[in-house]
Design an enzyme around this catalytic site. Structure first.
Site, PDB file in Angstrom:
ATOM      1  CG  ASP A  21      -1.654   1.314   1.424  1.00 44.14           C
ATOM      2  OD1 ASP A  21      -2.073   1.614   2.565  1.00 44.14           O
ATOM      3  OD2 ASP A  21      -1.818   2.034   0.417  1.00 44.14           O
ATOM      4  CG  ASN A  23      -3.258   5.116  -1.497  1.00 44.39           C
ATOM      5  OD1 ASN A  23      -3.183   4.044  -0.872  1.00 44.39           O
ATOM      6  ND2 ASN A  23      -4.282   5.418  -2.256  1.00 44.39           N
ATOM      7  CG  ASP A  25      -6.014   2.844   0.126  1.00 48.48           C
ATOM      8  OD1 ASP A  25      -6.643   2.842  -0.935  1.00 48.48           O
ATOM      9  OD2 ASP A  25      -5.061   2.053   0.353  1.00 48.48           O
ATOM     10  CG  ASP A  29      -1.272   1.273  -3.897  1.00 48.14           C
ATOM     11  OD1 ASP A  29      -1.615   1.785  -2.800  1.00 48.14           O
ATOM     12  OD2 ASP A  29      -0.079   1.120  -4.232  1.00 48.14           O
ATOM     13  CG  ASP A  98      -7.457 -12.927 -13.074  1.00 43.91           C
ATOM     14  OD1 ASP A  98      -6.854 -13.079 -12.001  1.00 43.91           O
ATOM     15  OD2 ASP A  98      -8.151 -13.815 -13.620  1.00 43.91           O
ATOM     16  CG  ASP A 199     -12.122 -16.091 -12.881  1.00 44.21           C
ATOM     17  OD1 ASP A 199     -11.358 -16.485 -11.981  1.00 44.21           O
ATOM     18  OD2 ASP A 199     -13.332 -15.904 -12.715  1.00 44.21           O
ATOM     19  CD  GLU A 250      -9.771 -20.485 -11.569  1.00 40.71           C
ATOM     20  OE1 GLU A 250     -10.612 -19.717 -12.030  1.00 40.71           O
ATOM     21  OE2 GLU A 250      -9.510 -20.536 -10.361  1.00 40.71           O
ATOM     22  CG  HIS A 314      -6.382 -15.395  -5.756  1.00 37.25           C
ATOM     23  ND1 HIS A 314      -5.915 -16.084  -6.858  1.00 37.25           N
ATOM     24  CD2 HIS A 314      -7.675 -15.134  -6.019  1.00 37.25           C
ATOM     25  CE1 HIS A 314      -6.871 -16.212  -7.745  1.00 37.25           C
ATOM     26  NE2 HIS A 314      -7.954 -15.649  -7.260  1.00 37.25           N
ATOM     27  CG  ASP A 315      -9.208 -18.600  -5.680  1.00 37.47           C
ATOM     28  OD1 ASP A 315      -9.209 -18.836  -6.891  1.00 37.47           O
ATOM     29  OD2 ASP A 315      -9.623 -17.530  -5.179  1.00 37.47           O
TER      30      ASP A 315
END
Ligand code: TEU
Ligand code: CA
Length: 537
Positions: A21, A23, A25, A29, A98, A199, A250, A314-315
């Site tokens: 990150d 910035n 938040d 990013d 993706d 995907d 995928e 990520h899954d």
């Protein structure tokens, strides 16, 4: 088989919202990714795969897209993306995006128009059915909900969604819709991207027979339906063959025979695939099953199609927690698992943080979990009257949140991921487990990955070589050979807590890489060795 740049490449997957990150938040990013391109290059990866950063309400962390042509505010701006792409190319890195075209967000203008009226021009971009006997057309579930049908009162019809209610499936039977997608693909390829990760691409065609299924929990009815190969061959003809790009599909719910149909070089569909016979069907390590799967896919694709090697993303829960040992043998087992993915046949994928042996997490409360799949399943199971503590415990190991905690860069607050409040808690082990620590230690997981990647890059036998399983029956020792011409590699792994003896004699001089300090003949717990003959130093 012809040799290509992508067959020789190592892919580094960046889940940007958890990467860096810049910035404050609390979300990673694209600028954070740009700042760390040098780190990815130093590791030795060749391709960066970015998870979706397009405009999205973020119900499924960007996999519910509301505008394919713009960057979501959380991720930054199109200029940030273009700068990232330019600098990646200057570093010799390729970038793949993706492609999420099985469904959109329910906030996409197409869906807003489609559901406004039965006569909307965009109506046929989605899949609608009248109620049957006053309810959903059948008993099919979706990945994230008890039914794949959502009733829309306004027009008294159901729409179809393979995932969340907020992710209506696109109707690929509609030619106009298909050409909308092809235009979007050209938009990104014309910017200079190097390909797509596609995907759940084998879900595009839907089952025509709407009768109930015996077991709605076996979601394979969502995939591999008639027509899918026509769509992918049209996509290749309309778009992909006009660019020097790579595609990885995928592809859940396939074994080698059916998987080959998607990646057979003579068929002109996809370049390579992720199958899920490990990630979706092997909850914890099962050596004999893993060996069988590797033999089946090698024999099934060899000489005709190209596979991938990954043990997390990520899954899926971080591999050292799920398939290795994230306690006393964390470092050794992280290196052992990396040895597998970088020496077995296929493209190796590194999921961010895997290169320093990051581990999964266990949050005490469902409120700390962010993932829609986890939260929906928890609510469904508790709704059946089950004890919430038992439900949480049963879902924790395979929760997708395990792999989505922020990247651990250093021992500073929030692991150096953000100066703000992280969107998701950082794994509490960041103070001792982080990039800075790994970069400072010669024997770190990071430096082992670097050596592995370099060894593979310098030796075509590890990429194009024949594969032979040398110990098909052993439940903890793994040994296999990669051979090309005169060059022979033997990889030996002790995937257990016990010391084991080397199962055959081998010239100790030919040892080129080892993951632990070991002066004895025996293989220590989670020890990995790579032997090479003739030994090129
Ligand atoms: O994943 C497909 C999916 O449902 C996976 O979670 C599944 O467990 C396995 O990996 C495939 O069988 C893709 C994205 O990776 C995931 O993040 C999205 O939530 C999903 O599609 C919907 O776009
Ligand atoms: Ca940010």
């Amino acid at each position: 088989m012809k040799r290509t740049w992508w067959k020789e490449a190592v892919v580094y997957q960046v889940y940007w919202r958890s990467f860096l990150d810049t910035n404050g938040d609390g979300y990673g990013d694209l600028e954070g990714v740009r700042q760390k391109l040098g780190y990815i290059k130093e590791l030795g990866a060749d391709v960066v795969w970015l998870n979706p950063f397009y405009v999205s309400p973020d119900k499924d962390n960007g996999y519910d897209i509301a505008d394919y042509y713009r960057v979501m505010d959380k991720a930054g701006t199109m200029e940030d993306f273009e700068r990232l792409l330019k600098e990646a190319h200057e570093l010799g890195l390729k970038v793949i995006l993706d492609l999420v075209v099985n469904h959109t967000s329910d906030e996409h203008p197409w869906f807003r128009e489609a559901k406004a009226s039965k006569t909307s021009p965009k109506r046929e971009y989605y899949i609608w059915h009248d109620p049957v006997d006053g309810s959903a057309p059948n008993n099919w579930r979706s990945y994230f909900a008890p039914s794949c049908w959502k009733y829309d009162e306004r027009i008294a019809q159901y729409y179809y969604h393979s995932f969340a209610v907020e992710q209506p499936d696109l109707n690929w039977e509609n030619e106009e819709l298909r050409h909308e997608i092809y235009n979007m693909m050209r938009f990104w390829l014309d910017k200079g991207i190097d390909g797509f990760r596609m995907d759940v691409i084998n879900l595009l065609a839907k089952r025509k027979d709407l009768s109930d299924v015996d077991n709605p929990y076996d979601l394979s009815y969502l995939a591999n339906n008639p027509g899918i190969h026509d769509y992918l061959q049209e996509m290749r003809d309309e778009v992909l063959k006009h660019y020097d790009c790579m595609t990885v599909g995928e592809i859940p719910f396939v074994a080698p025979k059916e998987g080959l149909l998607y990646v057979d070089e003579t068929r002109g569909e996809l370049d390579t695939l992720f199958h899920f016979q490990i990630a979706d069907e092997m909850p914890t390590w099962d050596m004999l099953r893993f060996k069988q799967i590797q033999r089946d896919w090698y024999e099934g694709l060899n000489g005709r199609g190209w596979n991938s090697q990954f043990l997390n993303n990520h899954d899926h829960t971080r591999q050292v927690t799920r398939y290795g040992n994230d306690g006393e043998h964390r470092v050794a087992s992280a290196k052992l698992l990396a040895t597998l993915t970088h020496t077995l046949p296929g493209m190796p994928y590194i999921y961010q943080g895997e290169e320093i042996g990051m581990t999964g997490v266990k949050f005490d409360s469902i409120d700390d979990y962010q993932d829609i799949a986890m939260k929906n399943r928890y609510a469904e199971e508790v709704g059946k009257g089950r004890d919430p503590k038992d439900v949480l415990a049963s879902l924790q190991l395979l929760s997708r949140d395990n792999s989505r905690t922020p990247m651990q860069w250093n021992a500073q607050k929030h692991g150096g991921f953000t100066d703000g409040k992280p969107w998701m808690p950082v794994n509490p082990n960041y103070e001792r487990l982080n990039v800075e620590t790994d970069l400072s230690r010669e024997d770190s997981v990071f430096h082992y990955y670097q050596q592995l990647i370099r060894l593979r890059k310098n030796n075509p036998a590890l990429i194009y070589g024949e594969f032979t399983d040398l110990l098909p029956e052993d439940e903890s020792l793994h040994a296999y050979e990669r051979k090309l011409g005169q060059v022979r590699f033997v990889i030996v792994l002790n995937h257990s807590h016990e010391t084991r003896t080397l199962p055959f004699s081998i010239d100790a001089q030919s040892l080129v890489l080892q993951n632990v300090e070991n002066g004895t003949d025996g293989l220590l717990p989670y020890e990995a060795r790579i032997y090479m003959t003739p030994t090129a130093r």
